[in-house]
Scaffold this motif. Sequence first.
Motif, PDB file in Angstrom:
ATOM      1  N   ARG A  52     -69.837  47.078  -8.876  1.00  0.00           N
ATOM      2  CA  ARG A  52     -69.767  46.250  -7.609  1.00  0.00           C
ATOM      3  C   ARG A  52     -68.669  45.399  -7.363  1.00  0.00           C
ATOM      4  N   LYS A  53     -68.966  44.421  -8.852  1.00  0.00           N
ATOM      5  CA  LYS A  53     -69.341  42.681  -8.786  1.00  0.00           C
ATOM      6  C   LYS A  53     -67.173  43.297  -8.834  1.00  0.00           C
ATOM      7  N   LYS A  54     -66.753  43.942  -9.431  1.00  0.00           N
ATOM      8  CA  LYS A  54     -65.152  44.336  -9.692  1.00  0.00           C
ATOM      9  C   LYS A  54     -64.441  44.730  -8.447  1.00  0.00           C
ATOM     10  N   ILE A  55     -65.671  44.928  -7.524  1.00  0.00           N
ATOM     11  CA  ILE A  55     -64.745  46.172  -6.360  1.00  0.00           C
ATOM     12  C   ILE A  55     -64.875  44.152  -5.246  1.00  0.00           C
ATOM     13  N   CYS A  56     -66.099  43.391  -5.795  1.00  0.00           N
ATOM     14  CA  CYS A  56     -66.484  42.603  -5.249  1.00  0.00           C
ATOM     15  C   CYS A  56     -65.231  41.068  -5.064  1.00  0.00           C
ATOM     16  N   LEU A  57     -64.613  41.358  -6.136  1.00  0.00           N
ATOM     17  CA  LEU A  57     -63.738  40.822  -6.724  1.00  0.00           C
ATOM     18  C   LEU A  57     -62.335  40.322  -6.423  1.00  0.00           C
ATOM     19  N   PHE A  58     -62.379  42.374  -5.901  1.00  0.00           N
ATOM     20  CA  PHE A  58     -60.881  42.554  -5.644  1.00  0.00           C
ATOM     21  C   PHE A  58     -60.834  42.154  -4.225  1.00  0.00           C
ATOM     22  N   ALA A  59     -62.622  42.278  -3.462  1.00  0.00           N
ATOM     23  CA  ALA A  59     -62.388  41.757  -1.755  1.00  0.00           C
ATOM     24  C   ALA A  59     -62.803  40.594  -1.643  1.00  0.00           C
ATOM     25  N   SER A  60     -62.319  39.637  -2.250  1.00  0.00           N
ATOM     26  CA  SER A  60     -63.345  38.375  -2.168  1.00  0.00           C
ATOM     27  C   SER A  60     -62.452  37.731  -1.290  1.00  0.00           C
ATOM     28  N   THR A  61     -61.019  38.001  -0.749  1.00  0.00           N
ATOM     29  CA  THR A  61     -60.078  37.374   0.102  1.00  0.00           C
ATOM     30  C   THR A  61     -60.107  37.792   1.236  1.00  0.00           C
ATOM     31  N   PHE A  62     -61.145  38.899   1.560  1.00  0.00           N
ATOM     32  CA  PHE A  62     -61.229  39.742   2.652  1.00  0.00           C
ATOM     33  C   PHE A  62     -61.997  39.034   3.418  1.00  0.00           C
TER      34      PHE A  62
END
Length: 118
Positions: free
Chosen positions: A14-24
């Motif tokens: 989940r953290k990997k996905i959140c880092l990808f989407a942090s600018t959304f």
Amino acid sequence: MTRVKRGYTARRRRKKICLFASTFIGAHSRLTRTTTQQRMRALVSSHRDRSRKKRDFRRLWITRINAVTREDRVFYSYSKFIKNLYKRQLLLNRKILAQIALSNKNLFDMISNKIQIK
């Protein structure tokens, strides 16, 4: 069987996905399910637009070359220009021709006069 605790693995995923989407914006960067959906959508868009970018730049170069060939000095269309270019075996790609057309019109005129078939 022993009990398997999956907290570490799930949190890492989940953290990997959140880092990808942090600018959304909004829930797209906070909620796991919407973040995952937006990530898939973003990856699809980026894959599609990589080939789209090549297409757009080619259109831009063709437009620039066509604009210069139709000016006062050259007097013919883009298609005739490219046809004569290939007949004379002057293998300049459209990117280079567009740069020449913008930066050095005298050189472009020399090229077009050189390839012009009478």
